[in-house]
Design a protein around this motif. Sequence first.
Motif, PDB file in Angstrom:
ATOM      1  N   ALA A 167       0.818  -1.220   0.000  1.00 24.54           N
ATOM      2  CA  ALA A 167       0.000   0.000   0.000  1.00 24.54           C
ATOM      3  C   ALA A 167       0.845   1.261   0.000  1.00 24.54           C
ATOM      4  N   THR A 168       2.125   1.145   0.376  1.00 25.89           N
ATOM      5  CA  THR A 168       2.995   2.328   0.420  1.00 25.89           C
ATOM      6  C   THR A 168       3.637   2.641  -0.930  1.00 25.89           C
ATOM      7  N   VAL A 169       3.490   1.743  -1.914  1.00 23.52           N
ATOM      8  CA  VAL A 169       4.107   1.972  -3.225  1.00 23.52           C
ATOM      9  C   VAL A 169       3.350   3.083  -3.936  1.00 23.52           C
ATOM     10  N   PRO A 170       4.026   4.139  -4.409  1.00 25.43           N
ATOM     11  CA  PRO A 170       3.318   5.256  -5.048  1.00 25.43           C
ATOM     12  C   PRO A 170       2.597   4.840  -6.318  1.00 25.43           C
ATOM     13  N   GLU A 171       1.428   5.430  -6.550  1.00 22.66           N
ATOM     14  CA  GLU A 171       0.616   5.070  -7.703  1.00 22.66           C
ATOM     15  C   GLU A 171       1.308   5.364  -9.024  1.00 22.66           C
ATOM     16  N   GLU A 172       2.159   6.409  -9.035  1.00 28.32           N
ATOM     17  CA  GLU A 172       2.827   6.744 -10.287  1.00 28.32           C
ATOM     18  C   GLU A 172       3.944   5.751 -10.635  1.00 28.32           C
ATOM     19  N   HIS A 173       4.350   4.943  -9.665  1.00 26.49           N
ATOM     20  CA  HIS A 173       5.375   3.927  -9.922  1.00 26.49           C
ATOM     21  C   HIS A 173       4.925   2.598  -9.303  1.00 26.49           C
ATOM     22  N   PRO A 174       3.861   1.986  -9.806  1.00 29.11           N
ATOM     23  CA  PRO A 174       3.313   0.772  -9.193  1.00 29.11           C
ATOM     24  C   PRO A 174       4.258  -0.415  -9.349  1.00 29.11           C
ATOM     25  N   VAL A 175       4.010  -1.433  -8.569  1.00 31.53           N
ATOM     26  CA  VAL A 175       4.775  -2.663  -8.705  1.00 31.53           C
ATOM     27  C   VAL A 175       4.451  -3.291 -10.061  1.00 31.53           C
ATOM     28  N   THR A 176       5.457  -3.470 -10.878  1.00 31.42           N
ATOM     29  CA  THR A 176       5.272  -4.075 -12.204  1.00 31.42           C
ATOM     30  C   THR A 176       5.976  -5.417 -12.334  1.00 31.42           C
ATOM     31  N   ALA A 177       6.785  -5.778 -11.351  1.00 29.12           N
ATOM     32  CA  ALA A 177       7.474  -7.065 -11.398  1.00 29.12           C
ATOM     33  C   ALA A 177       7.763  -7.527  -9.982  1.00 29.12           C
ATOM     34  N   VAL A 178       7.730  -8.835  -9.787  1.00 24.86           N
ATOM     35  CA  VAL A 178       7.987  -9.461  -8.491  1.00 24.86           C
ATOM     36  C   VAL A 178       9.058 -10.526  -8.670  1.00 24.86           C
ATOM     37  N   ILE A 179      10.032 -10.522  -7.773  1.00 23.36           N
ATOM     38  CA  ILE A 179      11.033 -11.593  -7.728  1.00 23.36           C
ATOM     39  C   ILE A 179      11.049 -12.134  -6.303  1.00 23.36           C
ATOM     40  N   HIS A 180      10.680 -13.385  -6.156  1.00 24.77           N
ATOM     41  CA  HIS A 180      10.583 -14.014  -4.831  1.00 24.77           C
ATOM     42  C   HIS A 180      11.844 -14.845  -4.606  1.00 24.77           C
ATOM     43  N   ALA A 181      12.799 -14.275  -3.863  1.00 26.24           N
ATOM     44  CA  ALA A 181      14.084 -14.939  -3.638  1.00 26.24           C
ATOM     45  C   ALA A 181      14.279 -15.347  -2.187  1.00 26.24           C
ATOM     46  N   ALA A 182      13.249 -15.204  -1.351  1.00 20.93           N
ATOM     47  CA  ALA A 182      13.375 -15.534   0.070  1.00 20.93           C
ATOM     48  C   ALA A 182      13.361 -17.043   0.272  1.00 20.93           C
ATOM     49  N   GLY A 183      13.970 -17.480   1.354  1.00 14.08           N
ATOM     50  CA  GLY A 183      13.947 -18.895   1.692  1.00 14.08           C
ATOM     51  C   GLY A 183      14.856 -19.183   2.862  1.00 14.08           C
ATOM     52  N   VAL A 184      14.578 -20.273   3.565  1.00 12.67           N
ATOM     53  CA  VAL A 184      15.431 -20.725   4.669  1.00 12.67           C
ATOM     54  C   VAL A 184      15.645 -22.230   4.522  1.00 12.67           C
ATOM     55  N   LEU A 185      16.701 -22.711   5.165  1.00 16.79           N
ATOM     56  CA  LEU A 185      17.002 -24.140   5.178  1.00 16.79           C
ATOM     57  C   LEU A 185      16.878 -24.682   6.597  1.00 16.79           C
ATOM     58  N   ASP A 186      16.490 -25.927   6.695  1.00 18.35           N
ATOM     59  CA  ASP A 186      16.555 -26.670   7.950  1.00 18.35           C
ATOM     60  C   ASP A 186      16.776 -28.119   7.560  1.00 18.35           C
ATOM     61  N   ASP A 187      18.035 -28.412   7.188  1.00 17.36           N
ATOM     62  CA  ASP A 187      18.341 -29.706   6.602  1.00 17.36           C
ATOM     63  C   ASP A 187      18.383 -30.802   7.659  1.00 17.36           C
ATOM     64  N   GLY A 188      18.037 -31.982   7.228  1.00 24.76           N
ATOM     65  CA  GLY A 188      18.098 -33.159   8.085  1.00 24.76           C
ATOM     66  C   GLY A 188      17.507 -34.334   7.343  1.00 24.76           C
ATOM     67  N   THR A 189      18.050 -35.518   7.608  1.00 22.07           N
ATOM     68  CA  THR A 189      17.506 -36.701   6.957  1.00 22.07           C
ATOM     69  C   THR A 189      16.085 -36.941   7.444  1.00 22.07           C
ATOM     70  N   LEU A 190      15.351 -37.726   6.686  1.00 22.12           N
ATOM     71  CA  LEU A 190      13.913 -37.863   6.912  1.00 22.12           C
ATOM     72  C   LEU A 190      13.545 -38.283   8.342  1.00 22.12           C
ATOM     73  N   PRO A 191      14.254 -39.238   8.960  1.00 19.07           N
ATOM     74  CA  PRO A 191      13.844 -39.630  10.313  1.00 19.07           C
ATOM     75  C   PRO A 191      13.929 -38.504  11.339  1.00 19.07           C
ATOM     76  N   SER A 192      14.744 -37.481  11.076  1.00 21.04           N
ATOM     77  CA  SER A 192      14.929 -36.406  12.055  1.00 21.04           C
ATOM     78  C   SER A 192      13.938 -35.266  11.884  1.00 21.04           C
ATOM     79  N   LEU A 193      13.141 -35.271  10.814  1.00 21.83           N
ATOM     80  CA  LEU A 193      12.251 -34.145  10.551  1.00 21.83           C
ATOM     81  C   LEU A 193      10.986 -34.230  11.388  1.00 21.83           C
ATOM     82  N   THR A 194      10.405 -33.057  11.629  1.00 22.55           N
ATOM     83  CA  THR A 194       9.119 -32.943  12.316  1.00 22.55           C
ATOM     84  C   THR A 194       8.220 -32.012  11.528  1.00 22.55           C
ATOM     85  N   GLY A 195       6.940 -32.014  11.853  1.00 30.10           N
ATOM     86  CA  GLY A 195       6.014 -31.102  11.191  1.00 30.10           C
ATOM     87  C   GLY A 195       6.404 -29.655  11.409  1.00 30.10           C
TER      88      GLY A 195
END
Length: 976
Positions: free
Chosen positions: A617-645
């Motif tokens: 909502a803070t993006v000015p109307e004269e320069h609206p969002v025209t493109a999105v790049i979603h580069a966020a992410g996190v890791l929590d590695d572990g073999t399958l037996p060690s994972l939880t919900g």
Amino acid sequence: HTTGHTIGTLRRDHGNLTRLLTSAAQAHTTGTTITWPTTENTTVATDLPTYPFQHESYWLHTPTTTDLTTTGLHPLDHPILTATTTLPDGTHLLTGTLTHSRHPWLTDHTVHDTTLLPGTAFIELALHAATLAGCEHLEDLILEAPITLAEDETAQLQVRVDAPDGDGRRAVTVHSRPAGLNTVDSWVRNAHGTLSTAASAATADAGAWPPAGAVPVDTGRLYQDLTAVGLTYGPVFQGLRTAWRHGDTVLAEVILPPEAVHDGFGVHPALLDAALHAIAFTAEGGAESAGIHLPFNWTGVSLHAADAQTLRVRITPVGSREVALRISDQNGRPVVTVDSLTLRPITPEQLAAVRTSRRDPLHRIEWTAPASPAAGAATEPWAVIGAADLVAALQEAGLDARSYGELATPDAAGTEPAARARAVTGQLLGLVQEFLADQELAEHRLLIATSGAVPGAGELHDLGAAALWGLVRSAQSENPGRLVLLDHDGRQESYRAVPTALAGDEPQLLVRDGAVSAPRVTRATMDRADAEQPAGAAPFGPEGTVLITGGTGTLAALTARHLISRYGVRRLLLLSRRGLAADGAADLAADLQRLGAEVTVAACDAADRAALAEVLATVPEEHPVTAVIHAAGVLDDGTLPSLTGERLDAVLRPKADAAWNLHKLTEHLDLTAFVLFSSLAGTLGNPGQAGYAAANVFLDALAEHRRAAGLPALSLAWGLWEEGSGLTGELVKADLARLAGRGLAAMPTEQALDFLDAALAAGRPTYITARLSLPVLRRQAAAGTLPAVLRGLVPVPSRAGESTAGLPERLAALAPEEQRGLILATVRGQIAAVLGHRGADAIDPDRRFQELGFDSLTAVEFRNRLAADAGLKLPATLVFDHPTAAALTEYLLGKLGGGTAEPAALAELARLEADLLGMAPDSSGRARIAVRLRTLLARLDEAAAPAGPAAEDRLRSATTDEVFDFIDRELGRALQ
């Protein structure tokens, strides 16, 4: 006469000390005296290893063949095409290579910072082939794809002239590929045309030169103006000297600069290219008018004389971006005539796509029928997670199948896909963990069935369940042969096809209308017909705002700089959970501002719908969002037996929930790009990354979902960047070696950004943007360890008639002590391969696995490799139960029989089994017998070695009572 040498010391983005020392080394090779750095005049120090030097030669000493006739080829006297052969049908094949070292003039022809073989070189190649085939005229030649050449690359070329048709015409084609790529689909057709024997007539250029009335043209700024639009010519190509206008015709005089050597060309490509530079002075040819235009379609080309060094050029417009050429030597004698040359524009994105496809092409997933369809039906027992109707259909077909649960169906009330992804992956995780831990199901395989959850394989009904495929792919990597993924359409004919499909070795299957297919990674074709952007258009504009999540991270920062420099983006909105408080955020913002962009860094968790809406909502109307790049992410590695919900949720929210929020909050905007940074982990199922794989497959599915709705979308399954990021910065040498062993090479930043440009210029919603090492994949294919999804990239050799002896078969021919040595060598070799050591000799057999550097992932990979070689099902706790190579050797020796005592012992056990089953003891006697047998089995496992010859003889001749007496004595010792 003195020959000088010019050696550059700076290159774009390569102006460091390494570049300077490289240039000094180049100067040294020319005979220049260099004062090299010493310990007194350098600040660069290299740590020496603490162990003795390993004096091993890494130089390859490969004999070379210089006499082409011994290979069945004939040498050619041409600078590029060096060999030829004639096929029985009259087809001529000419071959050669392009390199910077052999053709240094190439470096002087750069388009959008890319070294490009000039279009005039294709004319030279085609005309030389025409002469060899007895033709004099090039009726037409269409340039389809340019040939790009990086500094360290070699390109292989093939020019083919087909047998003549009824009119004597011959088709001519030019193909190229990077050296080292040996698959059929690595060849790119660069040009095709037609040759004939009827040359164009040409007369001498009589009269005054220039003709009366010609008006001189100022050529002083031509090459500066061309450089400004991205077309950079070095000295060899700056051959235009003077130009005039004479009505609509442009006249010019060009020379081949002394820096070039003619080298035996019919007409040097640089000289002919310089003749085209005068097109800039035609009515439509201004360098600043419409970007870069390159030769595309040549018509009516004839070479009348060779070896010209100076040319007179007449250029006459014959249409829009179309000219006729009449070229003579300095005495007016005809050299080249061209009835028509059509030019077309080329953009940086198009060049990036070509450059990328030559070095390491874009790839994508295609669903194709398995190469070797299964025969019959599956025979092993199955546990099934999926619809009851599917289980019933398997049972009706005679399969031993049992239900192991059903996945929750999509909520009719409208649960959003990201929330569903987290719910069903958590549910499935628990089921798969239970199955793998259940020893009673050790002989079963688990079938996980979804419906309409596969992106890129038709209509996507269940976007949330798509994440399951990523999770299971990782589980498959950790537990080869135990799990199978299936997506079906719910039709009875599809159910009927499943039993036969399960009999094959495909770990992932798709069934539609009864037809079975499997996923394959294939080279992507650059199809402009369904591209997201029209030709010549950029996916980003200077007036709009580009939103980047994970905006202060390494990859986002590199991407932001690239958007500014390549696409002229001037407004960036960078989102991260800490905003300007993130490490390096303020410096990044200042850096981007210095590059000319307005930058806003906002603290926002994009997985929080309300917080994201507030920022938008803070993006000015004269320069609206025209493109999105979603580069966020996190890791929590572990073999399958060690994972939880909870651990799954922590990884899914930043990827899946944030992506869905971005989709919903921007779907009403006029976006030109919606780019999702996915990962190859979701495609290949990296072991230890089940949660991350699930999150990224959701992104791939969302891109397909958006594209089906008519919205822009692009999901990129990234491989490893050389530039360490928050996700990959902790990778150690062993991790990188393990990835390299799987055929995944790290990408330099420049190449990764080329992948981005290429995918943006292409037409599909999902691409694999990673470096895949074909030599490594070929070795895996030869060894039978190539993942099924990669079978489309390299030929998989047929094993019919070949020896496929595994460890048990090799042991059978050896004496007991020799068996121990073979098993130990095998164990040490697999350890070395997993840890990245140079060989088995580097592994101390008495050193504990943890001391050698094993972690949970290396333990899984080691267990899988050893199980495949030994033909055994080995426990996940293998390296903990048997903590050294020596201990593991004894365990395997016992499991695999341990010598010639095995047949006799098994025969005696069979006799004992018959006696025991023939007895009718009371319940207490049965319990006593069971205790004795278990105790014996425990002691045998502890010893992990076969009985000696004396014990074998006694066992063979013992009665049942004597065997029980032996068990009693051993039990008594155990109790003491």
